[in-house]
Design an enzyme around this catalytic site. Sequence first.
Site, PDB file in Angstrom:
ATOM      1  N   GLU A  34       0.821  -1.207   0.000  1.00 47.83           N
ATOM      2  CA  GLU A  34       0.000   0.000   0.000  1.00 47.83           C
ATOM      3  C   GLU A  34       0.859   1.264   0.000  1.00 47.83           C
ATOM      4  O   GLU A  34       1.943   1.290   0.582  1.00 47.83           O
ATOM      5  CB  GLU A  34      -0.927  -0.018   1.215  1.00 47.83           C
ATOM      6  CG  GLU A  34      -1.840  -1.240   1.150  1.00 47.83           C
ATOM      7  CD  GLU A  34      -2.836  -1.361   2.288  1.00 47.83           C
ATOM      8  OE1 GLU A  34      -3.730  -2.204   2.179  1.00 47.83           O
ATOM      9  OE2 GLU A  34      -2.722  -0.624   3.284  1.00 47.83           O
ATOM     10  N   CYS A  45       3.390   8.351   1.695  1.00 43.23           N
ATOM     11  CA  CYS A  45       3.905   7.329   2.600  1.00 43.23           C
ATOM     12  C   CYS A  45       4.099   6.056   1.765  1.00 43.23           C
ATOM     13  O   CYS A  45       3.118   5.508   1.247  1.00 43.23           O
ATOM     14  CB  CYS A  45       2.865   7.141   3.704  1.00 43.23           C
ATOM     15  SG  CYS A  45       3.299   5.903   4.892  1.00 43.23           S
ATOM     16  N   CYS A  65       6.402  -7.398   6.720  1.00 39.35           N
ATOM     17  CA  CYS A  65       7.571  -7.050   7.537  1.00 39.35           C
ATOM     18  C   CYS A  65       7.864  -8.221   8.463  1.00 39.35           C
ATOM     19  O   CYS A  65       6.952  -8.829   9.016  1.00 39.35           O
ATOM     20  CB  CYS A  65       7.310  -5.795   8.359  1.00 39.35           C
ATOM     21  SG  CYS A  65       8.758  -5.272   9.317  1.00 39.35           S
ATOM     22  N   CYS A  78       6.470  -6.255  15.236  1.00 42.66           N
ATOM     23  CA  CYS A  78       6.106  -5.372  16.349  1.00 42.66           C
ATOM     24  C   CYS A  78       4.652  -5.671  16.698  1.00 42.66           C
ATOM     25  O   CYS A  78       3.807  -5.817  15.807  1.00 42.66           O
ATOM     26  CB  CYS A  78       6.277  -3.902  15.956  1.00 42.66           C
ATOM     27  SG  CYS A  78       7.977  -3.528  15.494  1.00 42.66           S
ATOM     28  N   CYS A 126       1.549  -3.520  15.372  1.00 47.05           N
ATOM     29  CA  CYS A 126       1.550  -3.141  13.959  1.00 47.05           C
ATOM     30  C   CYS A 126       0.880  -4.217  13.108  1.00 47.05           C
ATOM     31  O   CYS A 126       1.266  -5.388  13.155  1.00 47.05           O
ATOM     32  CB  CYS A 126       2.994  -2.931  13.497  1.00 47.05           C
ATOM     33  SG  CYS A 126       3.149  -2.652  11.727  1.00 47.05           S
ATOM     34  N   CYS A 139      -1.315   5.011   9.889  1.00 42.89           N
ATOM     35  CA  CYS A 139      -0.080   4.349  10.306  1.00 42.89           C
ATOM     36  C   CYS A 139      -0.350   2.994  10.953  1.00 42.89           C
ATOM     37  O   CYS A 139      -1.170   2.911  11.871  1.00 42.89           O
ATOM     38  CB  CYS A 139       0.555   5.189  11.398  1.00 42.89           C
ATOM     39  SG  CYS A 139       2.069   5.904  10.941  1.00 42.89           S
TER      40      CYS A 139
END
Length: 357
Positions: A94, A107, A114, A118, A121, A339
Site C-alpha cells: 500500500e 507514505c 515485515c 512489532c 503493527c 499508520c
Amino acid sequence: MTKDKQNLFGLNQQALTELFATLGEKPYRVKQLMQWIYKYHEFDFDKMLNLSKKLRQQLKDTTCIELPKVAKQDHALDGVIKWVIDTGADNFIETVYIPSDDRGTLCISSQVGCSLACTFCSTGMQGFNRNLSTAEIIGQVMLANHYLKDKDKRISNVVFMGMGEPLLNEKAVYPACDLLLDDLAFGLSRRKVTISTSGVVPALLRMAERVPVSLAVSLHAPDDTLRNELVPINQKYPIQELLSACKVYLNAGTQERHILFEYVMLNGVNDSVAQAKKLVTLLKGMSAKVNLIPFNPFPKTQYITSKKVTIASFQDVLFDNGIRTTTRRTRGEEVDAACGQLAGKIIDKTKRIKVTI
Ligand code: SAH
Ligand code: SF4
C-alpha cells in the site's frame, strides 16, 4: 514488469550512466532520458525524439518504463488517497497520499510485509514475503505523481512509513533515495525524505554515511523490558545501542541533523507520566523531536488507544523538559490508511519470526 527487461525506475543516475557507457552513449544522454521520464512523464521510447533511433531501439529491446499495477484506489473524505498495489503472486502493498495545508506527504512501502513483528503493527502481524525492488519503490512515487499532476496536487515529502522496514532493504532503498533527491528526478530536499526505522543498528550506521535523508526512529518504549516486548528487534539492538547509533547519525554529514522519535500511544502500556519522565532522561541533550502517534487499531489487536487526556499529560512532561513534541493527527482512517493499519494481504507468512538478523 515486462519479463527479462530492466525497469528504468530501478536505476539511479549513476546506474543509468553505467548502462549508457556499455551502450557507447555519452552521459548527457542520461540527462535527456531522465527528463523524459521524470519531468515529462513520457514512457514511450518512440516519442523521445532527441535520442537517436538506434538508442531508442536498444532501450526498447532491453529495458522498460512501467508503473506498478494498481489493484484498488481508495479516497477518504479528508483527501487521503490509498493505492493498493499488486506485487504479484497474490501479494499486495500500500501507498498513501496525505495532503495538508502546506504539504503533500506520500507514505511509501519498502517491503511486502515485515519480518520484525512489532506487536502493535498490523503489517508486522501479517508476516513477511519479500523485499521490494528500487523500481517498485520509485514506481509508487511515480504512480502517485502521475495521478496527482493534473489535479493541482503535489508531493512535497516522501516518508518510508508504509509497509516494511526500510533498513532491512538497503540495496533497494538507497538508490531510491538517490532518485528522490536527484534534481533530474524528483529533486526533493534531504529534509523532505524520511526513512523510518524500528532500529536496525548496523544499517542505521551505514545509512548515516550513505544517504543524507531525514531519520525517524520508532522508539515506543522508554526501557528495554517494555521495548523488547513491543519492538522485538530491541532484543538484538537494545535502546542504548540504538541511541549511540542515533548520535553517529546526528554527527555525520555536513549539514545539521535532527531525529524524529516516534512513540505510539498504547493505553496503560507505555503512556504513564513516569514513562514520559524516563523518555525525557533518554533523550535529554539530543537534537530530537518526539511524535506521539495515537494507536490505530486493527482487527484482533490486544491494544487500545490512549485517552486524549493521557496523551496530553504525556506531552506536557516532554514539553516541560524542553523536548519538542507533536501529536499526530490520524488520517485516512475510513480507508484503513492510517499508520500501522497497512496490511495488504501477505500470502507467505513463513518468515514471520521474532528477530531475524
Ligand atoms: N518499519 C518502519 C517503518 C514503517 S512503520 C518503522 O517501524 O519505523 C511506520 C510507523 O508507524 C512506525 O513508527 C510504526 O511504529 C508506526 N505504527 C505501526 N503500527 C501502528 C499502529 N497500529 N498505530 C500507530 N502507529 C503504528
Ligand atoms: Fe515492521 Fe515497522 Fe511494523 Fe515494526 S512497526 S512490524 S518494523 S513495519
